[in-house]
Design a protein around this motif. Sequence first.
Motif, short mmCIF file in Angstrom:
data_model
loop_
_atom_site.label_atom_id
_atom_site.label_comp_id
_atom_site.label_asym_id
_atom_site.label_seq_id
_atom_site.Cartn_x
_atom_site.Cartn_y
_atom_site.Cartn_z
N SER B 36 14.69 26.52 -2.07
CA SER B 36 13.87 26.92 -1.78
C SER B 36 14.81 28.41 -2.01
O SER B 36 14.46 29.74 -2.19
CB SER B 36 13.35 27.49 -0.79
N ASP B 37 15.75 28.45 -2.54
CA ASP B 37 16.79 30.03 -2.30
C ASP B 37 16.48 30.33 -3.65
O ASP B 37 16.26 29.81 -4.53
CB ASP B 37 18.28 29.02 -2.68
N ASP B 38 16.93 31.40 -3.97
CA ASP B 38 17.32 32.08 -5.00
C ASP B 38 18.48 31.89 -6.03
O ASP B 38 19.37 31.89 -5.12
CB ASP B 38 16.47 33.49 -5.27
N LEU B 39 18.39 32.29 -6.89
CA LEU B 39 19.78 31.48 -7.47
C LEU B 39 19.81 32.51 -8.84
O LEU B 39 19.45 33.81 -9.06
CB LEU B 39 19.18 30.46 -9.11
N VAL B 40 21.15 33.50 -8.03
CA VAL B 40 21.76 34.73 -8.88
C VAL B 40 22.59 34.36 -9.55
O VAL B 40 23.76 33.54 -10.07
CB VAL B 40 23.24 35.22 -7.38
N VAL B 41 21.97 35.12 -10.79
CA VAL B 41 23.19 34.57 -11.93
C VAL B 41 24.14 35.72 -12.72
O VAL B 41 23.26 36.70 -12.71
CB VAL B 41 22.45 34.33 -13.47
N THR B 42 24.91 35.25 -12.68
CA THR B 42 26.47 37.04 -13.69
C THR B 42 26.91 36.81 -14.97
O THR B 42 27.07 35.40 -14.32
CB THR B 42 26.96 37.53 -12.06
N THR B 43 27.35 37.08 -15.71
CA THR B 43 28.11 36.56 -17.00
C THR B 43 28.71 38.32 -17.20
O THR B 43 28.57 39.35 -17.40
CB THR B 43 26.92 36.26 -17.57
#
Lengths: 323, 323
Positions: B36-43
């Motif tokens: 249920s968490d949001d997934l934070v994506v960074t590159t």
Amino acid sequence: MSSGEDELIARYFRPLATDPGAFGLIDDAAIIKGSSDDLVVTTDAVVEGVHFLPGDPPQTIARKALRVNLSDLAAKGAAPAGFVLTLALRTADENWLKEFANALGEDAKLFACPLLGGDTVSTPGPLSISVTAFGHVPAGRMVRRSGAKAGDVVLVTGTIGDATLGLALLKHGSETGSPAAQNALIARYRVPEPRVRIAAAVREHAHAAMDVSDGLAGDLAKLCKASGVTAEIKLERVPLSPAARVGLAKKLATIEALISGGDDYEVLCTVPESSLAAFLSAAAAQRVEATAIGVIRSGDGPPVFISATGRPVTLKRSSYSHF
Amino acid sequence: MSSGEDELIARYFRPLATDPGAFGLIDDAAIIKGSSDDLVVTTDAVVEGVHFLPGDPPQTIARKALRVNLSDLAAKGAAPAGFVLTLALRTADENWLKEFANALGEDAKLFACPLLGGDTVSTPGPLSISVTAFGHVPAGRMVRRSGAKAGDVVLVTGTIGDATLGLALLKHGSETGSPAAQNALIARYRVPEPRVRIAAAVREHAHAAMDVSDGLAGDLAKLCKASGVTAEIKLERVPLSPAARVGLAKKLATIEALISGGDDYEVLCTVPESSLAAFLSAAAAQRVEATAIGVIRSGDGPPVFISATGRPVTLKRSSYSHF
């Protein structure tokens, strides 16, 4: 006080960031919303002089960078969810960037895979593009390399070897074949056709799958090794395009070279006999050609390719390797 | 029939793939389990000659490549979940790879951020490493750049400018300062300290946050612009290390250079006055120094930096830009 890359990103890439989780590319990170689905993550880079040629059009470079990743998602049975992009550029040529971003945006739309974020950096070296792509599958349903079972039918989508011939034409030129056939082969090298539409059928019916990117023979060997099986492939069943048949006839390349060359970006999968009709019917409904080329056998060792005369074929190398 | 890069990956990187979703790096893709968490994506990518110097040790290159991404996750209030790696190498030097992978593995363990997958390719150009990192936040709780409100206190973790001085020392050498102080500055350039432990406090208390990677002044300007506010910063409040103070005193660099140089990888955030004590206490409990340096004001335009004598300071450039 915006810095140069921020303006470039705003101008050319923000229009591609259609997903709300991308925050219009003005934040440091993106969000993929929580869900009960598993998120499939794949990453593939393309480098000038290695995966594409210096001077290739920005449009085809952009499409290839995204499509090689979409091909992985399709082979894993995943529906595209979005991607992040790292672009390492020597110079910020705005005309080049505009054409690159426009083509990338067209493909992002075509394959329902929006840009979520990225990083644009300068490099003294070759143009390099790294994409990480995301897809959804129902929990636990990603199709692995490792599920092939003895008796499974081995199938491959589309045609094999076109990109190998296209690259040979680009590198060495040739007077053989019609211009149209040559252009078709070159187009296949520059812009793969990811089999996104077959993902659901693969998920539903395949025991094992992967995309063919480094050569059919070597990639099938990897699938067999991961599954603890081997395979017997009938060489004359390997699907070839009309242009590739002309290339073979004119001895531009051997069939061995075509099944060990890279850049096909087709889906290779194994399907139990009992599901074969359903798989082929689902593929046909999605207008994706899939061809049965052989069978999984118990045992180990690399797959055996059998020639039309019934002899096993020896391959000097089975796939492309970077090192 | 494994290809070269497969063997290298198995030997050096498989030990880092401790998460079950990485499938031991033998598949084409990884899985991040649904939640249920949001997934934070960074590159973020690092390129030889741009983000690190040719000849930098493989250990520090590995750590920097991962840590610049962990810094983004921390600033967004996210707990690390894993990362994928694209490694573009000129040659496959096994000693180099071994040291690189060992250090990367140590950091992956230290920050609980396992390797999920990647791509290793050859390049004729500089060594380039692109990392995409993932983190979890409760749904809707990623801390944005855009939430700063007039009256918020502006805080920054750690110290500013050390990496700028470290890079200057590496590039131009210097006889000033003690060897220990010089080494400390160089270490800060080569290996940032991502403030992973402050992520929960940022998520709990900050209106807006980002990591400082391209220069405090420029990054604060971006945060202000995204939030539709401006800021007033007291220059003498900007936290400096003892080694940086020596560098300033010896005129190795000006304070203006330190607040507009890159590679700090500290967390910049704005916290309402009412939460300041709680934020500072949570930061202290995690042994992360956080310093109040100014205040958010309504209005627009870049933040104003006020000198010890009360005059606004003019900056020639506010941040590092690649183009």
